[in-house]
Scaffold this motif. Structure first.
Motif, PDB file in Angstrom:
ATOM      1  N   LEU A  51       0.828  -1.205   0.000  1.00 27.56           N
ATOM      2  CA  LEU A  51       0.000   0.000   0.000  1.00 27.56           C
ATOM      3  C   LEU A  51       0.869   1.266   0.000  1.00 27.56           C
ATOM      4  O   LEU A  51       0.563   2.236  -0.705  1.00 27.56           O
ATOM      5  N   SER A  52       1.941   1.239   0.782  1.00 24.27           N
ATOM      6  CA  SER A  52       2.851   2.389   0.807  1.00 24.27           C
ATOM      7  C   SER A  52       3.506   2.588  -0.555  1.00 24.27           C
ATOM      8  O   SER A  52       3.648   3.726  -1.036  1.00 24.27           O
ATOM      9  N   SER A  53       3.900   1.483  -1.195  1.00 19.71           N
ATOM     10  CA  SER A  53       4.508   1.572  -2.520  1.00 19.71           C
ATOM     11  C   SER A  53       3.521   2.105  -3.549  1.00 19.71           C
ATOM     12  O   SER A  53       3.900   2.876  -4.447  1.00 19.71           O
ATOM     13  N   ALA A  54       2.263   1.708  -3.421  1.00 20.97           N
ATOM     14  CA  ALA A  54       1.245   2.180  -4.364  1.00 20.97           C
ATOM     15  C   ALA A  54       1.074   3.693  -4.284  1.00 20.97           C
ATOM     16  O   ALA A  54       0.740   4.348  -5.287  1.00 20.97           O
ATOM     17  N   LEU A  55       1.281   4.264  -3.108  1.00 24.63           N
ATOM     18  CA  LEU A  55       1.204   5.712  -2.963  1.00 24.63           C
ATOM     19  C   LEU A  55       2.501   6.399  -3.363  1.00 24.63           C
ATOM     20  O   LEU A  55       2.493   7.503  -3.911  1.00 24.63           O
ATOM     21  N   LEU A  56       3.617   5.744  -3.104  1.00 26.58           N
ATOM     22  CA  LEU A  56       4.927   6.367  -3.270  1.00 26.58           C
ATOM     23  C   LEU A  56       5.458   6.290  -4.700  1.00 26.58           C
ATOM     24  O   LEU A  56       5.917   7.306  -5.260  1.00 26.58           O
ATOM     25  N   ILE A  57       5.398   5.124  -5.314  1.00 25.35           N
ATOM     26  CA  ILE A  57       6.060   4.912  -6.602  1.00 25.35           C
ATOM     27  C   ILE A  57       5.532   5.834  -7.701  1.00 25.35           C
ATOM     28  O   ILE A  57       6.340   6.403  -8.471  1.00 25.35           O
ATOM     29  N   PRO A  58       4.218   6.035  -7.846  1.00 27.10           N
ATOM     30  CA  PRO A  58       3.755   6.941  -8.910  1.00 27.10           C
ATOM     31  C   PRO A  58       4.249   8.375  -8.753  1.00 27.10           C
ATOM     32  O   PRO A  58       4.218   9.148  -9.719  1.00 27.10           O
ATOM     33  N   ARG A  59       4.708   8.735  -7.575  1.00 29.64           N
ATOM     34  CA  ARG A  59       5.174  10.098  -7.322  1.00 29.64           C
ATOM     35  C   ARG A  59       6.690  10.213  -7.345  1.00 29.64           C
ATOM     36  O   ARG A  59       7.227  11.294  -7.071  1.00 29.64           O
ATOM     37  N   MET A  60       7.379   9.125  -7.648  1.00 30.93           N
ATOM     38  CA  MET A  60       8.839   9.133  -7.702  1.00 30.93           C
ATOM     39  C   MET A  60       9.310   9.405  -9.129  1.00 30.93           C
ATOM     40  O   MET A  60       8.887   8.729 -10.073  1.00 30.93           O
ATOM     41  N   ASP A  61      10.152  10.399  -9.265  1.00 36.28           N
ATOM     42  CA  ASP A  61      10.671  10.780 -10.589  1.00 36.28           C
ATOM     43  C   ASP A  61      11.919   9.952 -10.884  1.00 36.28           C
ATOM     44  O   ASP A  61      13.048  10.396 -10.671  1.00 36.28           O
ATOM     45  N   PHE A  62      11.716   8.743 -11.389  1.00 31.96           N
ATOM     46  CA  PHE A  62      12.834   7.850 -11.662  1.00 31.96           C
ATOM     47  C   PHE A  62      13.721   8.380 -12.785  1.00 31.96           C
ATOM     48  O   PHE A  62      14.939   8.214 -12.761  1.00 31.96           O
ATOM     49  N   GLN A  63      13.123   9.002 -13.785  1.00 31.02           N
ATOM     50  CA  GLN A  63      13.916   9.493 -14.907  1.00 31.02           C
ATOM     51  C   GLN A  63      14.895  10.577 -14.469  1.00 31.02           C
ATOM     52  O   GLN A  63      16.055  10.580 -14.883  1.00 31.02           O
ATOM     53  N   ALA A  64      14.442  11.494 -13.609  1.00 31.10           N
ATOM     54  CA  ALA A  64      15.343  12.540 -13.113  1.00 31.10           C
ATOM     55  C   ALA A  64      16.487  11.939 -12.308  1.00 31.10           C
ATOM     56  O   ALA A  64      17.640  12.375 -12.411  1.00 31.10           O
ATOM     57  N   ALA A  65      16.178  10.913 -11.502  1.00 33.67           N
ATOM     58  CA  ALA A  65      17.218  10.282 -10.692  1.00 33.67           C
ATOM     59  C   ALA A  65      18.253   9.587 -11.561  1.00 33.67           C
ATOM     60  O   ALA A  65      19.465   9.716 -11.335  1.00 33.67           O
ATOM     61  N   VAL A  66      17.792   8.854 -12.596  1.00 35.61           N
ATOM     62  CA  VAL A  66      18.728   8.149 -13.484  1.00 35.61           C
ATOM     63  C   VAL A  66      19.557   9.146 -14.270  1.00 35.61           C
ATOM     64  O   VAL A  66      20.773   8.967 -14.450  1.00 35.61           O
TER      65      VAL A  66
END
Length: 261
Positions: free
Chosen positions: A66-81
């Motif tokens: 449940l925490s991942s479902a809230l967190l992952i869509p809001r994580m900017d993976f492209q900017a981090a990479v």
């Protein structure tokens, strides 16, 4: 006058030995989660007598999902990479950079979604290593007891994951690189990860929720291994220090790689 004979002496029959009091009813998983936070010694004593694995494992995994479902869509993976690729010093064309960013972002997102299930293996590994260490130093305990104690000791880090999700929802977008300092529960936010990766890793290890988990592991394994808390603290803290050294070693290797490039 005839005397009435006294009845022969009859010793009072010994009262049957009182059986030991039966163990109280087993607490449910949520009562145990609360107990390890507010009464860890008593709760882990009960867990050592009646260990359970399935119920706490399911609760931790569901909360993590449940925490991942809230967190992952809001994580900017492209900017981090993209930031990691630029800091690596490698020369790449814009087309190759975008291709690498998209691939790295997809891999990072997939790992993040599978993390709740990967945690099961991590719990199993930590339980086995701790049990082996305590048995080597003369402690007792079974793997089921160790697994159960480890799961219940993970409540503080589960709370940390919930706080991460709440902060991410409030901010809208989160850089995965900032995840370690998003809650501000460790002093790593005082230094820059890019310029001081080794110090950042060292300070990040002294996280309030991590230390809380270490303390609960000491309580839990002291009870199940039937060993003094001082010895339990020495074993758990020693293994924790080994983990910190390994993480610092990886950070040092990464820093050396950046300098070499």
């Amino acid at each position: 006058m005839t005397e009435i004979p006294e009845p022969p002496f009859s010793p009072t029959p010994a009262s049957p030995s009182t059986p030991p009091p039966a163990a109280g009813p087993k607490s449910n998983v949520f009562a145990r989660f609360a107990g390890v936070l507010f009464a860890p010694a008593e709760t882990f004593r009960e867990i050592a007598r009646r260990p359970d694995v399935i119920a706490p494992l399911l609760v931790l995994v569901i909360i993590s999902i449940l925490s991942s479902a809230l967190l992952i869509p809001r994580m900017d993976f492209q900017a981090a990479v993209r930031t990691q690729m630029e800091n690596s010093g490698r020369q790449m064309s814009s087309e190759d950079m975008e291709r690498a960013v998209k691939m790295g972002s997809a891999v990072g997102k997939a790992i993040a979604w599978f993390a709740p299930l990967l945690n099961i293996g991590w719990f199993a590994l930590v339980s086995g290593v701790l049990l082996l260490a305590f048995r080597l130093f003369g402690g007792e305990g079974t793997y089921k007891q160790a697994f159960s104690a480890t799961l219940y000791s993970w409540v503080p880090l589960t709370i940390f994951g919930i706080l991460l999700a709440v902060i991410a929802v409030s901010r809208g977008t989160v850089d995965p690189i900032e995840m370690a300092t998003l809650v501000k529960s460790n002093p790593a936010f005082l230094v820059d990860l890019k310029t001081q990766p080794i110090l950042f890793t060292l300070l990040g290890a002294f996280d309030v929720f991590t230390i809380w988990t270490v303390v609960l592991l000491i309580f839990g394994f002291a009870e199940l291994a039937k060993t003094p808390k001082s010895r339990a603290a020495g074993i758990v803290i020693s293994l924790w220090i080994v983990m910190i050294v390994i993480r610092i070693g990886f950070a040092a290797l990464g820093a050396m790689g950046k300098k070499a490039s």
